[in-house]
Design a protein around this motif. Sequence first.
Motif, mmCIF file in Angstrom:
data_model
loop_
_atom_site.group_PDB
_atom_site.id
_atom_site.type_symbol
_atom_site.label_atom_id
_atom_site.label_comp_id
_atom_site.label_asym_id
_atom_site.label_seq_id
_atom_site.Cartn_x
_atom_site.Cartn_y
_atom_site.Cartn_z
ATOM 1 N N LEU A 60 0.865 -1.174 0.000
ATOM 2 C CA LEU A 60 0.000 0.000 0.000
ATOM 3 C C LEU A 60 0.898 1.219 0.000
ATOM 4 N N SER A 61 0.541 2.183 -0.800
ATOM 5 C CA SER A 61 1.235 3.459 -0.858
ATOM 6 C C SER A 61 0.248 4.528 -0.398
ATOM 7 N N VAL A 62 0.604 5.241 0.666
ATOM 8 C CA VAL A 62 -0.260 6.265 1.238
ATOM 9 C C VAL A 62 0.387 7.630 0.991
ATOM 10 N N THR A 63 -0.350 8.532 0.365
ATOM 11 C CA THR A 63 0.086 9.913 0.186
ATOM 12 C C THR A 63 -0.968 10.800 0.827
ATOM 13 N N GLN A 64 -0.558 11.541 1.858
ATOM 14 C CA GLN A 64 -1.483 12.362 2.645
ATOM 15 C C GLN A 64 -1.085 13.829 2.520
ATOM 16 N N VAL A 65 -2.058 14.667 2.221
ATOM 17 C CA VAL A 65 -1.803 16.106 2.151
ATOM 18 C C VAL A 65 -1.789 16.650 3.572
ATOM 19 N N LEU A 66 -0.658 17.243 3.946
ATOM 20 C CA LEU A 66 -0.514 17.822 5.282
ATOM 21 C C LEU A 66 -0.892 19.293 5.296
ATOM 22 N N ALA A 67 -0.634 19.982 4.198
ATOM 23 C CA ALA A 67 -0.960 21.414 4.108
ATOM 24 C C ALA A 67 -1.027 21.810 2.637
ATOM 25 N N TRP A 68 -1.907 22.766 2.348
ATOM 26 C CA TRP A 68 -2.089 23.286 0.992
ATOM 27 C C TRP A 68 -1.584 24.727 0.931
ATOM 28 N N ASP A 69 -0.975 25.094 -0.148
ATOM 29 C CA ASP A 69 -0.665 26.489 -0.504
ATOM 30 C C ASP A 69 0.048 27.274 0.593
ATOM 31 N N LEU A 70 1.046 26.670 1.223
ATOM 32 C CA LEU A 70 1.836 27.409 2.204
ATOM 33 C C LEU A 70 2.870 28.261 1.473
ATOM 34 N N PRO A 71 3.238 29.405 2.038
ATOM 35 C CA PRO A 71 4.294 30.206 1.417
ATOM 36 C C PRO A 71 5.589 29.394 1.351
ATOM 37 N N ASN A 72 6.195 29.371 0.202
ATOM 38 C CA ASN A 72 7.408 28.593 -0.018
ATOM 39 C C ASN A 72 8.609 29.391 0.489
ATOM 40 N N THR A 73 8.861 29.287 1.787
ATOM 41 C CA THR A 73 9.899 30.091 2.440
ATOM 42 C C THR A 73 10.992 29.210 3.024
ATOM 43 N N ASP A 74 12.092 29.857 3.383
ATOM 44 C CA ASP A 74 13.164 29.145 4.085
ATOM 45 C C ASP A 74 12.658 28.598 5.415
ATOM 46 N N THR A 76 4.066 29.222 -3.691
ATOM 47 C CA THR A 76 3.425 28.413 -2.640
ATOM 48 C C THR A 76 3.819 26.955 -2.821
ATOM 49 N N THR A 77 3.529 26.173 -1.799
ATOM 50 C CA THR A 77 3.823 24.749 -1.868
ATOM 51 C C THR A 77 2.800 23.965 -1.069
ATOM 52 N N ASP A 78 2.537 22.755 -1.511
ATOM 53 C CA ASP A 78 1.742 21.811 -0.743
ATOM 54 C C ASP A 78 2.732 20.885 -0.047
ATOM 55 N N VAL A 79 2.378 20.423 1.134
ATOM 56 C CA VAL A 79 3.249 19.527 1.886
ATOM 57 C C VAL A 79 2.551 18.173 1.995
ATOM 58 N N LEU A 80 3.292 17.118 1.633
ATOM 59 C CA LEU A 80 2.741 15.769 1.574
ATOM 60 C C LEU A 80 3.559 14.811 2.421
ATOM 61 N N GLN A 81 2.874 13.849 3.007
ATOM 62 C CA GLN A 81 3.539 12.724 3.656
ATOM 63 C C GLN A 81 3.347 11.517 2.749
ATOM 64 N N HIS A 82 4.415 10.751 2.571
ATOM 65 C CA HIS A 82 4.319 9.574 1.707
ATOM 66 C C HIS A 82 4.931 8.380 2.427
ATOM 67 N N TYR A 83 4.217 7.251 2.383
ATOM 68 C CA TYR A 83 4.712 6.025 3.000
ATOM 69 C C TYR A 83 4.193 4.821 2.223
ATOM 70 N N THR A 84 5.097 3.913 1.891
ATOM 71 C CA THR A 84 4.743 2.679 1.210
ATOM 72 C C THR A 84 5.231 1.515 2.054
ATOM 73 N N PHE A 85 4.379 0.517 2.215
ATOM 74 C CA PHE A 85 4.755 -0.618 3.053
ATOM 75 C C PHE A 85 4.113 -1.906 2.546
ATOM 76 N N PRO A 86 4.793 -3.045 2.772
ATOM 77 C CA PRO A 86 4.207 -4.338 2.412
ATOM 78 C C PRO A 86 2.958 -4.569 3.250
ATOM 79 N N ALA A 87 1.851 -4.892 2.601
ATOM 80 C CA ALA A 87 0.585 -4.987 3.329
ATOM 81 C C ALA A 87 -0.225 -6.230 2.987
ATOM 82 N N GLY A 88 0.126 -6.911 1.934
ATOM 83 C CA GLY A 88 -0.696 -8.018 1.456
ATOM 84 C C GLY A 88 -0.851 -9.161 2.437
ATOM 85 N N THR A 89 0.141 -9.398 3.274
ATOM 86 C CA THR A 89 0.073 -10.521 4.201
ATOM 87 C C THR A 89 -0.348 -10.101 5.603
#
Length: 134
Positions: free
Chosen positions: A55-69, A95-108
């Motif tokens: 399973l590959s999970v991509t979660q939006v953590l934040a939308w349209d944040l100022p792209n700053t240092d 601006t930038t969106d911030v995403l979390q991404h995680y893929t893991f073996p899940a079938g078993t």
Amino acid sequence: MTATPATDLIDRAARLLDGVADVTLGDDGTSLTLAFEGTRAAVQAMTLSEGLDVLSVTQVLAWDLPNTDALRTDIERLSTNLSFGSIKRASAEVTTDVLQHYTFPAGTLADAALLTMVHLVLSSGVELSRQLTD
């Protein structure tokens, strides 16, 4: 649609997550989208090789944040304490969106273990989202 390990896995994930999130199964039979505690996520099931269904999970953590240092520093700081996956920026220059991404073996995984893993990933994403947007 013909059943495959990936379609079976996403159907099982959708059924298990239905109690904790607003789940919509994708038309392709191997993906779903969900709303979880104020965040949105896409989940995709795929077979990488026989017996290795992930399973590959991509979660939006934040939308349209100022792209700053400062944002880049915050993301780097939060990434060091992340237990599952990685945090990425999807930048559009100003601006930038911030995403979390995680893929893991899940079938078993048994149902309880599968639900626990996805819930842990999504819950950590909710906490990261709060830290980025508060």
